[in-house]
Structure formats: structure tokens, C-alpha cells
Enzyme design. Structure first.
Site, PDB file in Angstrom:
ATOM      1  N   PRO A 361       0.820  -1.210   0.000  1.00  0.00           N
ATOM      2  CA  PRO A 361       0.000   0.000   0.000  1.00  0.00           C
ATOM      3  C   PRO A 361       0.855   1.262   0.000  1.00  0.00           C
ATOM      4  O   PRO A 361       2.060   1.205   0.275  1.00  0.00           O
ATOM      5  CB  PRO A 361      -0.815  -0.115   1.298  1.00  0.00           C
ATOM      6  CG  PRO A 361      -0.433  -1.386   1.930  1.00  0.00           C
ATOM      7  CD  PRO A 361       0.722  -1.978   1.220  1.00  0.00           C
ATOM      8  N   PRO A 362       0.257   2.415  -0.299  1.00  0.00           N
ATOM      9  CA  PRO A 362       1.028   3.670  -0.292  1.00  0.00           C
ATOM     10  C   PRO A 362       1.565   3.994   1.103  1.00  0.00           C
ATOM     11  O   PRO A 362       0.909   3.758   2.112  1.00  0.00           O
ATOM     12  CB  PRO A 362      -0.002   4.718  -0.735  1.00  0.00           C
ATOM     13  CG  PRO A 362      -1.087   3.954  -1.418  1.00  0.00           C
ATOM     14  CD  PRO A 362      -1.127   2.615  -0.753  1.00  0.00           C
ATOM     15  N   VAL A 364       4.311   2.807   2.750  1.00  0.00           N
ATOM     16  CA  VAL A 364       4.971   1.807   3.587  1.00  0.00           C
ATOM     17  C   VAL A 364       6.493   1.805   3.389  1.00  0.00           C
ATOM     18  O   VAL A 364       7.185   0.991   3.984  1.00  0.00           O
ATOM     19  CB  VAL A 364       4.405   0.390   3.321  1.00  0.00           C
ATOM     20  CG1 VAL A 364       2.952   0.318   3.718  1.00  0.00           C
ATOM     21  CG2 VAL A 364       4.587  -0.015   1.867  1.00  0.00           C
ATOM     22  N   GLY A 365       7.019   2.710   2.520  1.00  0.00           N
ATOM     23  CA  GLY A 365       8.464   2.842   2.397  1.00  0.00           C
ATOM     24  C   GLY A 365       9.090   2.131   1.226  1.00  0.00           C
ATOM     25  O   GLY A 365      10.283   1.823   1.261  1.00  0.00           O
ATOM     26  N   SER A 684     -14.363 -14.052   2.859  1.00  0.00           N
ATOM     27  CA  SER A 684     -13.883 -14.390   4.201  1.00  0.00           C
ATOM     28  C   SER A 684     -14.905 -14.110   5.302  1.00  0.00           C
ATOM     29  O   SER A 684     -14.655 -14.426   6.462  1.00  0.00           O
ATOM     30  CB  SER A 684     -12.590 -13.613   4.502  1.00  0.00           C
ATOM     31  OG  SER A 684     -12.840 -12.223   4.506  1.00  0.00           O
ATOM     32  N   LYS A 727      -5.983  -8.204   9.932  1.00  0.00           N
ATOM     33  CA  LYS A 727      -7.272  -8.455  10.587  1.00  0.00           C
ATOM     34  C   LYS A 727      -7.114  -8.630  12.097  1.00  0.00           C
ATOM     35  O   LYS A 727      -7.890  -8.074  12.881  1.00  0.00           O
ATOM     36  CB  LYS A 727      -7.919  -9.707   9.977  1.00  0.00           C
ATOM     37  CG  LYS A 727      -8.368  -9.538   8.533  1.00  0.00           C
ATOM     38  CD  LYS A 727      -8.950 -10.842   7.995  1.00  0.00           C
ATOM     39  CE  LYS A 727      -9.415 -10.695   6.557  1.00  0.00           C
ATOM     40  NZ  LYS A 727      -9.968 -11.956   6.003  1.00  0.00           N
TER      41      LYS A 727
END
Length: 822
Positions: A361-362, A364-365, A684, A727
Site C-alpha cells: 500500500p502507499p 509503507v516505504g 472471508s 485483521k
């Protein structure tokens, strides 16, 4: 004899020393104090009437004397401090307004500043000299206007203000303060107390300055004429060179220069032969033609490439690991992969570089870890942004026959890196698009193929260039838009969303020090407690990475900086959990929490989103009706199918929980997922919907501190899911004590956050019966056994009726890799 109005007064005032600046009565002055004595003098003035004596230092470039009288002029200006402010560097910015001239009789030290005994004297022309005043005013303005024509840097506002001053004495002070350049000249005007004599001195100085400027303009004019003459000679020489070339009598120095560069460079034989051929062709085309410009650009580009120039990789794996750990917390998979490459490279120097794709995701480095990897490997680093690229020529370049042709981004990156083995970051590779100009993703196939990129051919170069020594790291937010052949050429490493513990460590070790340094703060000035950072993470940011967290920390630091400026006596500030609300306002996020009591028809589910994990309560309501199924909450097709599957399975085990077997005919079921504006999809939530439906139909409450996740099959098996790390983090934040997970997901527990493992009990579930046994507040075991005895079942699966039965339906489900032979 001239008549003056005089006012004489004996004073004792703190002294502020000015360097290169002279203060005048009636003229506001702004300056900055850096020496301790002057700052102390200003602070002493604040304690009385803010009056100070401004004296100018005699010699700027010489060391100070022990006797103040030798360093300062003895005529200064009595002024009042109108405004002052401390700067971050510890200096003081002061604005003063001059009142009168003063002659110092004695300088002396007082405490930690200099004070002076002086005689303040004001002399003004009487009203009887009005005609003389007018004449002097005109004389001064005539010289000023003549000087302004020679000195364009003088503002028009100064001239306009000067015209509005009627007093010649004040006008002389204003002109001296704003137009005279040398501080010695300004001091000469200041030391003249008599207005008429002062005006005469100023007029003489202005005329001398005008004469000096005329001399300077004359010199500049001569220099300009010489330059024009030189340009004319250059033009004629160029004409002569072209004529000589046409006649075959002159040698082309430019082509000879290119030839020397080509022969001296360490070029492959094929490249050298090609460039010499192009150089010979340039010698034959007309100078200045479009074709000559194209060839010249081509030769410059080829010679700028780092043929045979490379950097040496870091041999010390431990040192590389130390650099990676210092720059980033976590990201163990990426770090291990790079360290493995360095280790194998030492054993086999001929190893071709691998292509790595970081997906996550955006925030996170992904981009920053690439720069850190380059530093750890001691390789040059260059970033190529691929977001929005839709033309194949951006990758492979344009053919040099086109006007404005240039090489592609890969070759440009090599030129920028200045080495043939850099680390090239292909940023946002999932944002590539395509149109009629071609598919840039297809052009990358050769770049990212370790077997083909040894002879990569850019359309502009028309020659092979070896990319096999380059390390390519691509980044992407998701892989759905990356073509399969391109994805097959990369080793994918997935970067997970950060947990609260990881965000706290990143904020303390990296984000906070970076923002404090950026805003001029030190650890002695500002302390941000862990509880404050945790408060920001939980209630002011919700993201997978740490970008918003960094912005919020910067916001807090800016507000703290404002407090330091507003309160000069403030020396240290501590940001606590309670302080966050004062700086950022009310909490912006309301986290999901477990219910205060067990409820019927409400079950805690767990979901995975782009921002991380989320606890999702599933609500089911059973109503009298005709067997309709209502689904709300912006559900996708997969989730709708899971709901239908859950209803079918509940019908098969209805009697085990005292549910009427015909509920699908007499009851309407409404299944709702809160936060209806947020789209939801995925299988799920199967176990959650089954549990909620049984709870609603049987009246048995669901445990409030139990959450669950898992896909179900029509036979009641609980299937594995993804995103367990995110989760479970959401369940921990919500206060859940027990999480029911598929048995096949037990292998993922070592990857979970340590805080989650310490505070949550995980129960593996193989079937839906295992889920219901732990999720519902069931009666005693004896009562259940009696109930099963009165209504036996073989194994919890509804018996399919014979061919003669009516009004019954049969549900059949097939899973991948499994079929029923009957």
C-alpha cells in the site's frame, strides 16, 4: 547670524553598537543584534523606557579594543526600541525610531553591557529662515534626482517620500540614511548638529557620489564596446572558417575534438566504429544545419554514457545490514534478499542481477528502501518514475531522425547515474498505460529480462548497451494492472501494512527526528512522549503506511515552534497524550469497539482493506415473511454469493439449534454490514454470516469478545483466508479476546504482531461447528446432548430427500481440486 531653536539634555543610556549602519533622528531603522553586549543593552532598555543610544563601530574589519571609546564613534543617535523579537539562532531583531543626536562624554561598563553619559542636543531652524529652508530643500532634491538617474537601484518610494518632507534638516537625515552608500559619509552627516552646515556637507557628498557613478558608467560603457567588438570578430572568424571549409583549405576543429574524445574513451569496438562514422558524416554537412545539430546531439549523448565505468559493491555484508537497519525498521524480507545477493556476489562475481518488485500500500516505504539499498550496496541511485507513461518511446527512446529526438528513460537514467551498474528504481510500475503510440509495459520486457538486457538497444542510440549489471527495483501498489509476462520477470516481495507497534517505532526513530531537524527544533527544546504518538496513530490517522502520521507530527512540531516564538521565556515543551487534543483538536477517528454485552444476531467479523485491517460487525434480523433474503451494505458479487451459501448451510443444520426447518419459507432474513458507503467484497465473511444467521433464528446470543474470519464451503468446512496479520491487529485494537481462524491459517501466526499474540487467544476451526461452539453462548453440554438425542443427525449435513419429495431444494458446491464421484 543664523537663528536656531536648541534643546540640550544630559542623559545616561545603554549603548547598542551598530556595524556598517548609522542611525539618524526621525528615521526608523531595523537591524539584527548578534553580540551579547548589545542584546543585554536592549534588554536593559526594556526594563525602563526602551531608550538606547545607537553608536556605529569605527572599523569593521579590525579586532575590537579593550577600550570601548576606541571602537565606537562618539556621536550617536538617541532612539526608542519600538519592537523586538528573538530569532531561532539566538539573535534579536530590533526596530527603532531615532529621536535626537547625542555626543558621548564617557563610555563605561555596567553589568554585562556598555552604557554612556552623553549630551542630547536638538537644533532646528527658526520660522524666519523659511526662504532659506526652501532653497536648501530644492538644492538637495536636485542632486538626489540627478543621482537617482545614475543609480536605478534607488526605490521610487524613497524619492516620493523625500519630496514630501518640508524640513531641510530632516530631509538631509533621510537622504543620508537611504541614499549614501559609505557608512563613513553617513557618520559625517550625523556628527554635524547645525542644520545648514549639515545640508552643505550632504550636498557635497551627493555631488561627489554622482561624479563617481558617472566615472563607473563610463568604464562599463567602454567594457561593453570591447565585448561587442569581440562578438563582431567572432562572427567574422566563423564566416572565414566556413569559407575555408568550402574551399577545402581549413581543418574542422570541432570534428577533430570529437574524434579525440571518441578515441580516448573506453568504448566497445562496435560503438567506436559507429561514432567515428557519424563524426565523419558531420564534417561533410553544412555547419549550423539541422542534420549537423542532430549528429552533434547524438555524439554528445553517446559520449556521456558511462562505457566501462562501474562502482564496486560493498563486500562487508554486516556493514550493509547495519545501514539497512539504521534507515528502516522492519522490512526483513527486502533486507534479507539484498544481503543474500551481496553474499552470493562475493562467491560468484559473474552473477547477473535479479529484478525485484516491491508491492504494498502507499506510504509503507517502498521508494525510500530502494535508496537505502543503493547506499548499503555502495551503488549510484537513480529513480525512474513510470506513473502515467503511455508511449513506448519513453522507454526505448525516439529514432534520431525525428526532430527533438532523445534517448529513453532507461538510457537517461544511466547517464544521470554516471556508472554502468547503478540501482535503478522503476517507481509505480503498475501505473503504466497504453495507447496508439504503443505499450510501454511491453518495452520493459527486454529491460527486465536478465537474459536479454545485456544487449539492450535504445532507438536513439541504435547500439547495444549492457544493462545486466544494473539492479532493478520496481514498486507497485497492486499487481492487478501489471501484465503477466512482465510480472513473470520480477521477484515479487510483498510489503505488509504497518502495525501500531511498528508505526510507533518508525515515528520515534525516523519521522520525529527528521521533522524536528526540518523545523529547527532540538531534543532539548521538544519531547514527544510515546503516549502522544500512540494517540495520533489511533485517533488521528488511519492508513497502511506512515505518510499521514508524518504530516500530523509535522503539524504538532509547527504548533510547538509557534509557542516558542510567542513565549521567549519558554525553554522546553513536552507533548503528552492530553496535549494532542489541544494542538490537533477533537479526535478525527472513532475506532470500532466490541459491544458492552452479548447480543443476538450481531457477530464480530474481520475484514482487510487498503488501509489495513478492520473489525466489521455483521447484523442479521429475522422477520416474519415469505423467505426473502435482503442484503445491504454495498456488498460485491462474491459476498452476496457467500450470504446465499451461508443460508443454505444453516438450513442443513437448523434442527441442531432448535430452528424451524421451514424458516426459509416463513422468515425473511435481512443481513446488513455497517458503513454502507464503503464497498465490501470477498468470501472471508462466510463464517461470520453463518454465526449471525443462527444467532438471529435461534435467539442464542453471540459472544461479544469473539471475532472470526474464514470462508465456508457448502459442506461446512472452514477454508483459509488472507490478510490475517492486518485483521488480527484490528481485533486487538477493538478489545477482542478470542479470534477464530481457519485451521489452515495457523501457519501464519509467527508473522503476527507480538502484542497480538500476547493478548489474543487463537482457536483453529476446521468446520463451522467448531466456530459455533466457540462463538455462541450455548446452553450446558448435557442439554445439547439431550437435544441431539431427540433430533439425531448423522454428521451435521442435511439428508437429501428422495425423488418423491416436493418443495425441497438441493444445493451443490464444488471447491477447486475437489469433486463428488457420486
Amino acid at each position: 547670524m543664523r537663528k536656531y531653536i536648541e534643546k540640550i539634555e544630559k542623559i545616561t543610556l545603554p549603548v547598542i553598537a551598530l556595524r556598517g549602519v548609522v542611525a539618524f533622528p526621525g528615521v526608523p531603522l531595523s537591524f539584527e543584534l548578534s553580540d551579547d553586549e548589545s542584546i543585554s543593552a536592549a534588554e536593559a532598555a526594556f526594563e525602563t523606557d526602551s531608550m538606547v543610544l545607537l553608536c556605529t563601530v569605527r572599523h569593521l574589519n579590525e579586532g575590537g579594543s579593550s577600550d570601548p571609546s576606541e571602537d565606537l564613534f562618539r556621536v550617536g543617535t538617541v532612539a526608542k526600541i519600538k519592537q523586538s523579537i528573538k530569532t531561532p539562532e539566538g539573535n534579536m531583531r530590533v526596530i527603532t525610531d531615532g529621536y535626537s543626536r547625542a555626543t558621548v562624554s564617557e563610555f563605561r561598563h555596567f553589568a554585562d553591557y556598555i552604557c554612556a553619559d552623553a549630551i542630547s542636543k536638538v537644533m532646528a531652524m527658526s520660522d524666519e529662515d523659511s526662504a532659506r529652508s526652501e532653497a536648501y530643500t530644492r538644492a538637495i532634491m536636485t542632486d538626489v534626482e540627478a543621482l537617482v538617474k545614475l543609480l536605478p537601484s534607488v526605490s521610487d518610494d524613497i524619492v516620493t517620500t523625500a519630496r514630501s518632507i518640508k524640513s531641510p534638516a530632516l530631509l538631509a537625515d533621510f537622504i543620508a540614511a537611504n541614499i549614501l552608500v559609505r557608512y563613513e559619509d553617513k557618520q559625517a552627516v550625523l556628527e554635524c548638529f547645525e542644520p545648514v552646515k549639515r545640508i552643505e556637507i550632504l550636498i557635497a557628498l551627493l555631488e561627489g557620489e554622482a561624479q563617481m557613478l558617472e566615472f563607473e558608467l563610463g568604464i562599463h560603457k567602454k567594457v561593453r564596446e570591447n565585448l561587442n567588438r569581440g562578438q563582431k570578430e567572432y562572427y567574422l572568424r566563423e564566416q572565414m572558417r566556413v569559407i575555408q571549409d568550402e574551399l577545402g583549405e581549413g581543418a574542422d576543429s570541432e570534428t577533430e575534438e570529437y574524434r579525440e574524445k571518441i578515441l580516448s574513451a573506453k568504448l566497445p569496438d562496435e560503438v567506436r566504429e559507429k561514432l567515428l562514422k557519424e563524426n565523419d558524416r558531420m564534417a561533410k554537412v553544412p555547419f549550423g544545419s539541422a542534420e549537423a545539430t542532430v549528429i552533434r546531439t547524438y555524439l554528445d549523448t553517446c559520449l556521456e554514457l558511462p562505457w566501462g565505468i562501474s562502482t564496486k559493491d560493498r563486500a562487508n555484508v554486516a556493514a550493509a545490514k547495519k545501514i539497512l537497519d539504521a534507515d528502516h525498521d522492519g522490512m526483513e524480507k527486502v533486507k534479507d534478499r539484498i544481503l543474500e545477493f551481496l553474499a552470493v556476489k562475493q562467491l560468484n562475481p559473474d552473477l547477473k542481477n535479479q529484478i525485484i518488485c516491491l508491492v504494498g500500500p502507499p506510504g509503507v516505504g517502498k521508494t525510500s528502501i530502494a535508496a537505502s539499498v543503493a547506499r548499503a550496496m555502495k551503488r549510484n541511485y537513480v529513480r525512474v518514475s513510470l506513473g502515467g507513461i503511455r508511449d513506448e518511446a519513453d522507454i526505448r527512446g525516439h529514432r534520431k531522425t525525428y526532430i527533438g529526438a532523445m534517448p529513453g528513460r532507461i538510457i537517461n537514467a544511466i547517464i544521470q547515474a554516471k556508472s554502468s551498474n547503478p540501482l535503478i528504481l522503476l517507481d509505480e510500475i503498475d501505473k503504466l498505460t497504453r495507447d496508439a503510440h504503443g505499450d510501454p509495459a511491453s518495452a520493459l520486457l527486454e529491460v527486465l529480462d536478465s537474459e536479454q538486457n545485456k544487449n539492450f538497444r535504445d532507438h536513439f542510440l541504435e547500439m547495444p548497451f549492457d544493462l545486466s549489471e544494473c539492479v532493478f527495483i520496481a514498486t507497485a501498489n497492486k499487481l492487478d494492472t501489471v501484465p503477466r509476462p512482465l510480472l513473470d520477470r520480477m521477484e515479487v516481495i510483498e510489503l505488509k501494512t504497518y502495525t501500531k507497534t511498528e508505526k510507533l517505532a518508525i515515528a520515534k526513530n525516523h519521522l520525529l527526528p527528521k521533522q524536528m531537524k526540518r523545523h529547527g527544533m532540538t531534543k532539548k527544546m521538544l519531547k514527544v512522549e510515546d503516549s502522544a504518538i500512540t494517540e495520533i496513530i489511533d485517533y488521528y490517522t488511519r492508513e497502511a503506511g506512515v505518510r499521514n502520521l508524518e504530516r500530523t507530527l509535522a503539524d504538532i512540531i509547527r504548533k510547538a515552534a509557534k509557542k516558542f516564538v510567542e513565549d521567549p521565556e519558554l525553554s522546553r515543551l513536552t507533548i503528552k497524550k492530553d496535549t494532542v487534543k489541544e494542538l490537533l483538536g477533537e479526535r478525527k477517528l472513532i475506532p470500532e469497539r466490541i459491544a458492552k454485552r452479548d447480543e443476538v444476531g450481531v457477530v464480530n467479523g474481520l475484514a482487510y482493506t487498503e488501509l489495513g485491517g478492520d473489525m466489521l460487525k455483521v447484523e442479521v434480523l429475522a422477520l416474519e415473511g415469505e423467505g426473502k433474503l435482503e442484503l445491504t451494505g454495498s456488498l460485491g458479487d462474491v459476498m452476496k454469493e457467500s450470504a446465499k451459501l451461508a443460508v443454505s448451510y444453516v438450513r442443513s443444520i437448523a434442527s441442531d439449534y432448535s430452528i424451524p426447518p421451514d424458516f426459509h419459507k416463513t422468515k425473511d432474513l435481512h443481513i446488513h454490514f455497517p458503513e454502507g458507503a464503503v464497498p465490501k467484497d470477498g468470501p472471508s465473511a462466510g463464517v461470520t454470516m453463518v454465526t449471525a444467521i443462527i444467532s438471529a433464528l435461534s435467539g442464542i446470543p453471540a459472544k461479544r469478545d469473539v471475532a472470526m474470519t474464514g470462508e465456508i464451503s457448502l459442506r461446512g468446512k472452514v477454508l483459509a483466508i488472507g490478510g490475517l496479520r492486518e485483521k488480527t491487529m484490528a481485533a486487538y485494537s477493538a478489545g477482542v479476546k478470542t479470534v477464530l481462524i481457519p485451521e489452515d491459517n495457523m501457519k501464519d501466526l509467527p508473522e503476527l504482531d507480538s502484542a497480538v499474540l500476547e493478548n489474543i487467544e487463537f482457536i483453529p476451526c476446521k468446520t463451522v461447528s467448531d466456530v459455533l461452539k466457540n462463538a455462541l453462548v450455548l446452553p450446558s453440554a448435557h442439554a445439547i446432548a439431550q437435544k441431539q438425542k431427540s433430533d439425531p443427525k448423522e454428521d451435521g449435513i442435511t439428508v437429501i430427500p428422495s425423488h418423491g419429495a416436493k418443495n425441497d431444494s438441493i444445493s451443490i458446491s464444488f471447491k477447486k481440486g475437489e469433486s463428488d464421484g457420486n
